[in-house]
Design an enzyme around this catalytic site. Sequence first.
Site, PDB file in Angstrom:
ATOM      1  N   CYS A 112     -12.489 -23.423  -9.159  1.00  0.00           N
ATOM      2  CA  CYS A 112     -12.212 -23.205 -10.586  1.00  0.00           C
ATOM      3  C   CYS A 112     -12.677 -21.835 -11.077  1.00  0.00           C
ATOM      4  O   CYS A 112     -11.917 -21.085 -11.713  1.00  0.00           O
ATOM      5  CB  CYS A 112     -12.821 -24.320 -11.424  1.00  0.00           C
ATOM      6  SG  CYS A 112     -14.636 -24.418 -11.367  1.00  0.00           S
ATOM      7  N   HIS A 137     -17.250 -26.918 -14.428  1.00  0.00           N
ATOM      8  CA  HIS A 137     -15.812 -26.657 -14.313  1.00  0.00           C
ATOM      9  C   HIS A 137     -15.362 -25.723 -15.429  1.00  0.00           C
ATOM     10  O   HIS A 137     -15.958 -25.684 -16.510  1.00  0.00           O
ATOM     11  CB  HIS A 137     -15.018 -27.962 -14.370  1.00  0.00           C
ATOM     12  CG  HIS A 137     -13.585 -27.799 -13.953  1.00  0.00           C
ATOM     13  ND1 HIS A 137     -13.224 -27.562 -12.650  1.00  0.00           N
ATOM     14  CD2 HIS A 137     -12.434 -27.806 -14.677  1.00  0.00           C
ATOM     15  CE1 HIS A 137     -11.895 -27.453 -12.583  1.00  0.00           C
ATOM     16  NE2 HIS A 137     -11.405 -27.589 -13.795  1.00  0.00           N
ATOM     17  N   HIS A 191      -5.858 -24.351 -14.484  1.00  0.00           N
ATOM     18  CA  HIS A 191      -7.144 -24.450 -13.764  1.00  0.00           C
ATOM     19  C   HIS A 191      -6.913 -24.920 -12.341  1.00  0.00           C
ATOM     20  O   HIS A 191      -5.839 -25.425 -11.995  1.00  0.00           O
ATOM     21  CB  HIS A 191      -8.110 -25.385 -14.502  1.00  0.00           C
ATOM     22  CG  HIS A 191      -7.734 -26.837 -14.448  1.00  0.00           C
ATOM     23  ND1 HIS A 191      -8.656 -27.849 -14.316  1.00  0.00           N
ATOM     24  CD2 HIS A 191      -6.527 -27.457 -14.524  1.00  0.00           C
ATOM     25  CE1 HIS A 191      -8.053 -29.027 -14.318  1.00  0.00           C
ATOM     26  NE2 HIS A 191      -6.760 -28.822 -14.444  1.00  0.00           N
TER      27      HIS A 191
END
Length: 400
Positions: free
Chosen positions: A315, A363, A375
């Site tokens: 990420c 994240h 993402h």
Amino acid sequence: MPALASHRKPRTTRPHSPAVGVTTAALASVTLLSAQAPSAQAAPPAPRQSVEDVQKQVDRLYREAGTATQRYNQSKEATDRQRRKVSRMLDDVAKRTAEINESRRTLGSFAAAQYRAGAVGPTATLIFADDPQDYFEQSHLMDRLGKRQRTAVAAYETQRAEAAKERGEATRSLQELTSAQTELRTSKETVQSKLAEARTLLDRLTAEEKARLAELERRKEAEARRKAEEQAKAEAAAKAKAEAARKEQKKEEAAKASDPSPSTSPSAPSPSTPPPSTGGGSSYEAKAAQVLSFARSQIGKPYVWGATGPSSYDCSGLTQAAWRAAGVKLPRTTWDQVKVGTRVATADLKPGDLVFFYDDISHVGIYIGGGKMIHAPKPGAYVREESIYYMPIYGSVRPA
């Protein structure tokens, strides 16, 4: 005549051995059964987990793997940095050693000259001494050396001291590197362990349970899309309101420009002259456009923990690469990226902003507008567009 029976030995009665064998076997069986009974009662089969519980566990394991991935990224960055530092130090030590060797040769030439003159002079004594420092401390030594010799000896001693210092620093840096490598290895093992545990849980599900799990995921995604659509409507309404205000202002400016009244002050700027641009908004929008263009071109590439591109990403690797395409350097981990730029509220998000998730900030995604982001989600998934409401939001930043 005496009875013959009086001379016969009395008959000994023996127990019947088969009966004894049966009895022993029966007792053993009873004993064995009675010993097994408590064990069977103490370990009843574990109740099967519900699909909902499995989903929660798998989500938790993926989140923990994400946290461990950020720790791995942090350790890898520290390891690489320390390795470069150690490399530089070892180069310095090698260079310093070469300088010492050159000084030794210079001192050796002085010693050889003194030997040829018929005596072992102070320079040779210094070179071959077991402890040169003790000899060097003798106050009369420097008086016995010539100017060039004193300079050479001073240079040699300085280089020796600096070399010792650099070797000590290099040793400490190597120890720090070893520690960083150990932490890196531990983080890697943690990630692999969490992902393996998640896969094991999923593999145990029956076909019916997997279908049930997929249905729960669809419901979760549907709820996240609904919230994203609400934000998209709010953003559209705010944009329409701003556009209406801009048109109204333009209309007023046009009306003032057509008014022949001389009330306008001579020092005032012409109504048709646009106000000076600060450049902040348009500059950010230009960079954000580059970020989104890059991010969209990565859609479909696999998530791989620890990856920074170009064929796969985690990420924070994706967000770092996307903003680098716009000329902005971001740190490697989510924990450092969240500290960059300006914090913004979810309601004030603009395309290009970074949205962070979970309390441990494990994240991150790139906001594209309309309540959505691009993402790299998790292992087994691919870079994609998704609602920012699919996960609990921690906060957001505008990096530039």
